[in-house]
Design an enzyme around this catalytic site. Structure first.
Site, PDB file in Angstrom:
ATOM      1  N   LYS A 177       0.820  -1.419  -0.013  1.00 59.50           N
ATOM      2  CA  LYS A 177      -0.067   0.049   0.268  1.00 59.50           C
ATOM      3  C   LYS A 177       0.821   1.322   0.020  1.00 59.50           C
ATOM      4  O   LYS A 177       1.739   1.176   0.589  1.00 59.50           O
ATOM      5  CB  LYS A 177      -0.955  -0.131   1.201  1.00 59.50           C
ATOM      6  CG  LYS A 177      -1.797   0.942   1.411  1.00 59.50           C
ATOM      7  CD  LYS A 177      -2.795   0.781   2.413  1.00 59.50           C
ATOM      8  CE  LYS A 177      -4.057   1.972   2.545  1.00 59.50           C
ATOM      9  NZ  LYS A 177      -4.571   1.699   3.732  1.00 59.50           N
TER      10      LYS A 177
ATOM     11  N   SER B 268      -9.624   1.693   2.910  1.00 58.29           N
ATOM     12  CA  SER B 268      -8.816   2.601   2.168  1.00 58.29           C
ATOM     13  C   SER B 268      -7.667   1.893   1.325  1.00 58.29           C
ATOM     14  O   SER B 268      -6.954   2.277   0.429  1.00 58.29           O
ATOM     15  CB  SER B 268      -7.976   3.866   2.974  1.00 58.29           C
ATOM     16  OG  SER B 268      -7.187   3.087   3.923  1.00 58.29           O
TER      17      SER B 268
ATOM     18  N   SER C 187      -9.724  -0.674   7.138  1.00 58.79           N
ATOM     19  CA  SER C 187      -9.265  -0.259   5.703  1.00 58.79           C
ATOM     20  C   SER C 187      -8.694  -1.827   5.097  1.00 58.79           C
ATOM     21  O   SER C 187      -8.508  -1.718   3.963  1.00 58.79           O
ATOM     22  CB  SER C 187      -8.416   0.734   5.636  1.00 58.79           C
ATOM     23  OG  SER C 187      -8.802   1.948   5.556  1.00 58.79           O
TER      24      SER C 187
HETATM   25  N1  GLN Z   1     -12.849   4.327   6.673  1.00 55.48           N
HETATM   26  C1  GLN Z   1     -12.226   4.536   7.822  1.00 55.48           C
HETATM   27  C2  GLN Z   1     -11.917   6.048   7.987  1.00 55.48           C
HETATM   28  O1  GLN Z   1     -11.977   6.702   6.820  1.00 55.48           O
HETATM   29  C3  GLN Z   1     -11.131   3.493   8.122  1.00 55.48           C
HETATM   30  C4  GLN Z   1      -9.916   3.714   7.352  1.00 55.48           C
HETATM   31  C5  GLN Z   1      -8.689   3.093   7.769  1.00 55.48           C
HETATM   32  O2  GLN Z   1      -8.931   2.028   8.209  1.00 55.48           O
HETATM   33  N2  GLN Z   1      -7.414   3.540   7.341  1.00 55.48           N
HETATM   34  O3  GLN Z   1     -11.177   6.302   8.845  1.00 55.48           O
END
Ligand code: GLN
Length: 482
Positions: free
Chosen positions: A89, A164, A188
């Site tokens: 990532k 994400s 994410s």
């Molecule tokens: N969707 C969640 C957020 O926007 C989780 C994101 C993540 O785990 N990096 O914070």
């Protein structure tokens, strides 16, 4: 990256193999690492332009590394993960390679060191094939917040990949790498895994060093693997685990403790979650079918109360935005990445213009929210209160593990949204994280595994959460269900 002609053994669908089987073929000389890398490069060539899962492909480097590792295999000196093709990532640092965190503010940034998790896989002769798209700084649930464009779901390209770690999920889904390393602050890893029909593991907070992970919310962030096979998650986890002297929140491997001495047979599900009005009917049905399956396998499955459902998302979003506003203050146009080209009056003006130009809308929204909840007048009302509620949620959830071995739920309340479906309403977007944030608020490990498809043939996910450092038992249960 252009590969005009790639040969690979068509007779073998490399991506369907578990690493152990792949390794046997490598050791027996029936397959080479070069074949393997070429196979994945061919898939990238075929699909990446459309799906946008990888932002950068290290084709030549990966082939060179494969040649080197093939030689090591021949002389019996290869590492434990020789020829495992991984993608990382864009939030993870990799020495002498770019990491943009999905943001314009870091474009052109190159890291001088590798994240511990990445380095540990390299040390075992894994091969990094490329850098994967993600929401900017990990802030998002659909990968539509990347400054480099959304990632499309390979199952249906009208739909999002989830976020994400959307690029990491789709890279596995579309056979562009064997394992991805993603990050999970509030879901994410698990959410895109569920949206794409693959598996993803968020380890216990403190198991994997965050060294080299570009921070979003430091007391929530964790790094974990995503793969087609649960066996491959189990394979990778021990290598990336354990202290490295760089992250004081990491527990050393021999402190993880034993597998809990329990029958491993008592499973709870939270009634408020399973009956939540936002839950898509197909997912609810599939989830209750899973519970029946567990019962038929001899597990005792009990519905329990969870009085904090309404508090989960506010707690998560207050604390993560607070931490983000602090973490992201380092991006000021001086030390890393982008700096405004517009003439500026003074230093402060340069900071402001740089940040205004290069942060995306969602990141700005969170910096402002976080700054607000940390401001002197509101600190106690929001930040302190959320910390207290975090403690309550943690104690209540851990209390359940006195009696139960696992807590299960759907991973997400719906299948992958249509592109653009949620982008105009941030609150609707945040609601989609309801089932995943609990593991991060509490620091507990959780895994998402496939749970079939809904009426539109979109993948659904089943989530298992376990007590701290009980990943091994959690993986055993996951293996029984896939
Ligand atoms: N969707 C969640 C957020 O926007 C989780 C994101 C993540 O785990 N990096 O914070």
């Amino acid at each position: 990256m252009l590969l005009c002609f790639i040969e690979y053994p068509i007779w073998m669908n490399i991506s369907q193999l578990k690493y152990r089987d792949l390794r046997n073929l490598l050791d027996q000389g029936q397959l080479t690492c070069v074949d393997t890398v070429k196979y994945y490069l061919s898939q990238i060539e075929a699909h990446n332009e459309r799906l946008n899962a990888f932002l950068e492909i290290y084709a030549d480097e990966a082939i060179e590394k494969a040649i080197e590792i093939d030689k090591k295999i021949q002389v019996g000196q290869a590492g434990e993960l020789a020829g495992l093709v991984i993608g990382i990532k864009d939030l993870l640092c990799y020495e002498d390679h770019h990491s943009y965190a999905g943001s314009k503010i870091l474009d052109s940034f190159k890291s001088t060191f590798s994240a511990t998790a990445v380095q540990r896989l390299l040390d075992q002769d894994a091969i990094v094939i490329g850098r994967q798209n993600c929401d900017e700084f990990g802030m998002g649930s659909t990968n539509e917040n990347s400054a480099y464009g959304p990632v499309l779901n390979f199952k249906n390209t009208q739909h999002v990949a989830g976020g994400s770690s959307g690029g990491s999920a789709v890279a596995v889904q579309a056979n562009m790498c064997h394992v991805s390393l993603g990050t999970d602050t509030g879901g994410s890893i698990r959410m895109p895994a569920a949206f794409c029909g693959v598996s993803g593991l968020k380890p216990t907070y403190g198991r994997v060093s965050r060294w080299g992970l570009i921070a979003y919310a430091s007391s929530f962030d964790s790094i974990g693997p995503m793969a087609r096979h649960v066996e491959d998650l189990a394979l990778v986890l021990p290598y990336i685990s354990g202290s490295d002297g760089q992250d004081s929140t990491v527990v050393s491997v021999n402190e993880f403790g034993e597998k809990k001495p329990s029958s491993g047979k008592k499973i709870a599900y939270m009634k408020e979650m399973a009956e939540h009005p936002s839950l898509q009917p197909d997912i609810k049905q599939a989830f209750f079918d899973r519970l029946e399956l567990l019962k038929s396998k001899g597990f005792e499955v009990v519905g329990v109360d969870f009085p904090y459902v309404e508090a989960l998302l506010p707690t998560y979003y207050i604390l993560t935005t607070a931490e983000a506003s602090s973490n992201l203050s380092r991006f000021d146009g001086v030390k890393f990445g982008h700096r405004t080209q517009i003439a500026t009056k003074d230093l402060l003006d340069m900071y402001k213009k740089t940040r205004d130009e290069a942060f995306g809308e969602e990141v700005k929204r969170r910096i402002m929210l976080g700054t607000f909840v940390l401001s002197a007048d509101y600190y106690d009302a929001y930040y302190t209160k959320a910390q207290k509620v975090r403690r309550l949620i943690k104690e209540y959830t851990q209390g359940l593990f006195q009696e139960f071995d696992f807590i299960v739920s759907p991973t997400t309340s719906s299948t992958a949204y249509r592109l653009g479906e949620k982008t105009l309403d941030p609150l609707q977007m945040y609601l989609g994280d309801l089932f995943t944030v609990q593991a991060n608020v509490t620091g507990l490990p959780a895994i998402s595994i496939p749970m079939g498809e809904d009426g539109q043939s979109l993948p659904m996910g089943f989530q298992i959460m376990a007590d701290v450092f009980q990943e091994e038992s959690m993986l055993d249960l996951a293996l029984e269900l896939v």
